[in-house]
Design an enzyme around this catalytic site. Structure first.
Site, PDB file in Angstrom:
ATOM      1  N   HIS A 160     119.594  25.262 -88.374  1.00  0.00           N
ATOM      2  CA  HIS A 160     119.232  25.257 -86.902  1.00  0.00           C
ATOM      3  C   HIS A 160     120.041  25.916 -85.812  1.00  0.00           C
ATOM      4  O   HIS A 160     119.543  24.479 -84.837  1.00  0.00           O
ATOM      5  CB  HIS A 160     117.894  24.748 -86.608  1.00  0.00           C
ATOM      6  N   GLU A 294     132.044  41.319 -84.476  1.00  0.00           N
ATOM      7  CA  GLU A 294     131.269  42.331 -83.941  1.00  0.00           C
ATOM      8  C   GLU A 294     130.337  43.356 -84.396  1.00  0.00           C
ATOM      9  O   GLU A 294     129.430  43.454 -84.939  1.00  0.00           O
ATOM     10  CB  GLU A 294     130.820  42.392 -81.982  1.00  0.00           C
TER      11      GLU A 294
END
Ligand code: ARG
Length: 463
Positions: A160, A294
């Protein structure tokens, strides 16, 4: 411009609309199949000669012509700048006739562009799959090198995106090694289904000439034949399957990119990317941005898109060939280029990562990362796990409220929670002992990770 007889002009009286001719033409992109097309045609010419349909002389002449076209396509600038070719197949035929005369018109005997294009694609893709596997292996090698260079480094493992349990950085990297390994496996499984020969299927019904398809398959290095002529020219599942495998590889690359982007932020500060793979900002002089990663993350979306696009293109097509299928090529080519570029870039980025091991060690130690080990301690002293979990939860709350880490809680306090606690608890809740404790196979204990790393090294060097 090549003077030629059109591939299919006989029954037509009118000229094609110029806009339609342009719309219909695939040569601008399918010229990339030129080598495969010629290789397939060389084999077909031999098969025609073996079947007595071409004389030896004609077949040799065709072969010479085809080789000449290949040479010119490679060497002569502008040779492929034909504006009027419908596709790579018609270009080659026209060029062949221009080179050797009417004998060139015999090459298409017993063949259709439908079995021809399927053959070209399979030949081409086979080679590209081999390259993808090599590049994936290089990315794996870069992972191993980074792991070896930082073999003691410990990081917080996350679930998480919350700190969960300490793990070795090498163990984390080897997780991606495993994913890339499955990617390679997938590529080779796809390759086995790609490597079948459609040629000899004709337009869809099979060929009326006694062509020895097995011999053609052997000559072209195919493992087997496409068994049914209708299937052979109708399906592009092998393209979709490859793009699917490429999409999974891109998904893995994208996740790794995402991790490294996060780890390189000031907030994490786990790694630094060298200038070689970073860019600056046009406005903010202090910025250093991970554009390389990216772009990998961003490009994954293109390949997923191509996969969905081709499924959609194929889903409603009646058997057998339909021109819709020409759309497979740009999707395939762009998927290949994107995958190649991203794999290569990832290997380069991994070789430009510097790890801040002090920072990762501190992060791995903080936030009660060994609370599970504390529960395991109680379990080893015969407490039920669920009860131990609950009790350690309470201890953590107490620790947070009193501003202490687990090792700073005095033994008396521990014993108020449970009499099972003893002095030895402190040595069992360090990061080091937490790691040591994960000795079952597949775990992050230093010994297991050393083992896994040397196994990976051997696979990559000799496998
Ligand atoms: N350029 C075509 C394609 O890629 C080649 C096959 C054409 N076949 C036909 N029957 N029009 O699909």
């Amino acid at each position: 411009m090549l003077q030629r007889m059109k591939l299919w002009g006989g029954r037509f009286k009118g000229e094609a609309d110029e806009g339609f001719a342009r719309f219909n033409s695939s040569f601008a992109f399918d010229r990339r199949l030129m080598e495969a097309d010629i290789e397939g045609s060389l084999a077909h010419a031999e098969a025609l000669a073996a079947a007595g349909i071409l004389s030896e002389g004609e077949s040799n002449k065709i072969a010479r012509g085809l080789r000449e076209i290949m040479r010119r396509a490679r060497e002569e600038k502008g040779y492929l700048d034909s504006r009027d070719a419908e596709d790579v197949h018609s270009f080659v035929e026209a060029a062949l006739v221009a080179a050797i005369g009417d004998a060139g018109y015999k090459l298409h005997t017993g063949r259709s562009r439908n079995d021809q294009v399927a053959t070209d694609l399979r030949l081409f893709l086979r080679g590209e799959i081999d390259t993808s596997q090599e590049l994936t292996r290089e990315a794996q090698r870069a992972l191993i090198e980074l792991a070896e260079a930082n073999s003691d480094c410990v990081i917080p493992g996350y679930t998480h995106l919350q700190r969960a349990q300490p793990i070795l950085f090498a163990h984390y990297l080897l997780a991606y090694y495993e994913m890339f390994k499955r990617d390679r496996e997938r590529f080779s499984q796809v390759r086995a289904r790609v490597n079948r020969l459609p040629l000899g299927a004709g337009a869809l019904a099979g060929t009326g000439f006694p062509i020895d398809r097995e011999a053609v398959a052997r000559r072209l290095g195919f493992d087997a034949l496409c068994e049914n002529s209708v299937d052979a020219v109708s399906d592009r599942d092998f393209v979709i399957e490859f793009i699917g495998a490429a999409a999974l590889a891109m998904m893995h690359l994208s996740r790794l990119a995402e991790d490294l982007i996060i780890y390189s932020t000031a907030e994490f500060g786990f790694i630094e990317l060298s200038d070689a793979v970073s860019t600056g900002s046009s406005l903010m002089p202090q910025k250093k941005n991970p554009d390389s990663l990216e772009l990998i993350r961003g490009k994954a979306g293109r390949v997923f898109g191509h996969h969905a696009a081709l499924l959609a293109t194929m889903k409603g097509l009646p058997l057998a060939y339909n021109k819709d299928m020409q759309e497979d090529k740009e999707a395939l080519f762009d998927s290949i280029d994107t995958l190649r570029g991203s794999l290569g870039m990832m290997a380069t980025v991994l070789r430009n990562v510097r790890v801040n091991a002090e920072r990762t060690r501190i992060a791995a130690t903080e936030n009660y990362s060994t609370a599970t080990d504390l529960a395991d301690y109680l379990v080893r002293r015969a407490m039920e796990f669920r009860k131990a979990h609950d009790l350690v939860g309470k201890i953590v709350t107490y620790a947070i409220e009193s501003g202490k880490s687990l090792v700073e809680i005095p033994l008396d306090d521990y014993r108020r929670f449970s009499v099972l606690f003893d002095e030895d608890v402190y040595s069992e809740i360090t990061v080091h002992s937490s790691l040591l404790g994960k000795g079952a196979s597949g775990g992050t204990s230093p010994a297991r990770v050393r083992e896994a790393l040397s196994k990976a090294r051997a696979e990559i060097d000799h496998g």
